[in-house]
Design a protein around this motif. Structure first.
Motif: not given
Length: 340
Positions: A226-252
């Motif tokens: 059952l820990m798989l759900g919370p873990v992939i959710f948190l990893l998804g948030v972290i990954t997408k936040t980092e990606t969004a920060g890296a691409d913030s200047r491109t407007g993506r």
């Protein structure tokens, strides 16, 4: 691009990945017939066969769209369907302290394993895959986490291959620990549920001891899954936040949580509230498994064998140290909860 034209582009590669997956299933059946059990799962065989095919003969560019489709889209659909096989009601009898303790063990194990992997020089994504695989549910966790953190084919193949070997070793070694370490049956059941990767492996590790060990180990293992759900959710948030920060200047623009994580959590919630008929659970699990094996075949067809071999020593060292660390943490939980 017209749908018909896109389908024509995908079909050749999809046919190849499906054929490799079919051979992997056949290999699993041969295992069962000769050895009496599937010690190496079809998804690991699919990756291995894919690597062999890719190594023997370079693939034509026309196959690439179908292989990429299998590795990404089919895997994401499989993860969504996996949510239907997890029900919160299955662990209602575990007790709040045991549930909380298992959650703490998983978190500590992920943190410790990631640190070990990084200290050994593994890339962050590979260290994350090994950490989640060892700490939650082996191959299933690696497969579910991989697209969330956007891991590469070589990283997924390395994590799956060496974690699978270690998982089999644990099944053989844990019963010896019980018979020579003076553990009680409940203590051994909790330890097996916390350290063995997959539910069938928990059954294999606890069956030689007693039915109580089987029941205890399976219950603890379900809580761990059952820990798989919370873990992939948190990893998804972290990954997408980092990606969004890296691409913030491109407007993506990026969605904060990948669609398949939402689907996974949604089906898990529906199953937990009894909104998915019992008759649909097994077929959905079967489809999820089939799609996963096809996706693993696609990943194998994308792997450079030299990259996997190069990381082998460090990966097996990280996975072994991780399993030992998980065992120590699990012993600590047994002592804290005073399980007799």
């Amino acid at each position: 691009m017209p749908l018909f034209h896109r389908a024509n582009l995908i079909l050749p590669g999809l046919a190849l990945t499906s054929a490799v997956a079919l051979f992997a299933y056949a290999g699993e059946r041969v295992e069962i017939g000769i050895l009496g059990g599937k010690w190496i799962e079809s998804l690991v065989l699919a990756i291995a066969l894919g690597i062999v095919v890719c190594t023997i003969k370079p693939l034509k560019p026309a196959l690439r769209p179908g292989i990429d489709f299998s590795a990404k889209i089919l895997l994401e659909i499989a993860i969504v369907l996996l949510g239907a096989s997890i029900s919160l009601s299955a662990i209602s009898g575990a007790g709040v302290w045991l549930i909380g303790g298992i959650a703490v063990v998983v978190v500590l194990s992920i943190a410790a394993t990631y640190t070990i992997g990084r200290l050994l020089g593994l890339p962050p994504k590979l260290a994350t895959l090994i950490a989640c695989g060892n700490s939650i549910c082996g191959n299933s966790a690696i497969v579910a986490v991989a697209p969330v953190i956007e891991a590469g084919s070589e990283e997924i193949a390395a994590a799956l291959a060496f974690t699978a070997v270690l998982g089999i070793a644990a099944v053989f070694l844990l019963p010896l620990l019980y018979f020579h370490a003076g553990m009680s049956v409940p203590q051994y059941g909790v330890l097996a549920g916390l350290t063995v990767y997959a539910v069938p492996q928990v059954l294999a590790a606890t069956a030689p001891v007693s039915i109580l060990a089987v029941q205890t180990g399976t219950l603890v293992k379900l809580v761990r899954v059952l820990m798989l759900g919370p873990v992939i959710f948190l990893l998804g948030v972290i990954t997408k936040t980092e990606t969004a920060g890296a691409d913030s200047r491109t407007g993506r623009r990026h969605s904060l949580v990948p669609w398949f994580i939402c689907g996974f959590l949604g089906l898990m919630a529906l199953r937990s509230f009894g909104l998915i008929p019992d008759g649909l659970v097994a077929p959905m699990a079967l489809i999820s498994n089939i799609l996963t094996v096809i996706a693993m075949a696609a990943l194998g067809l994308s792997v450079n064998i030299r990259s996997v071999a190069h990381a082998g020593g460090r990966v097996i060292t990280a996975a072994t140290l991780s399993l030992l660390t998980l065992g120590v943490i699990s012993y600590g939980l047994i002592a804290i909860l005073q399980i007799q």
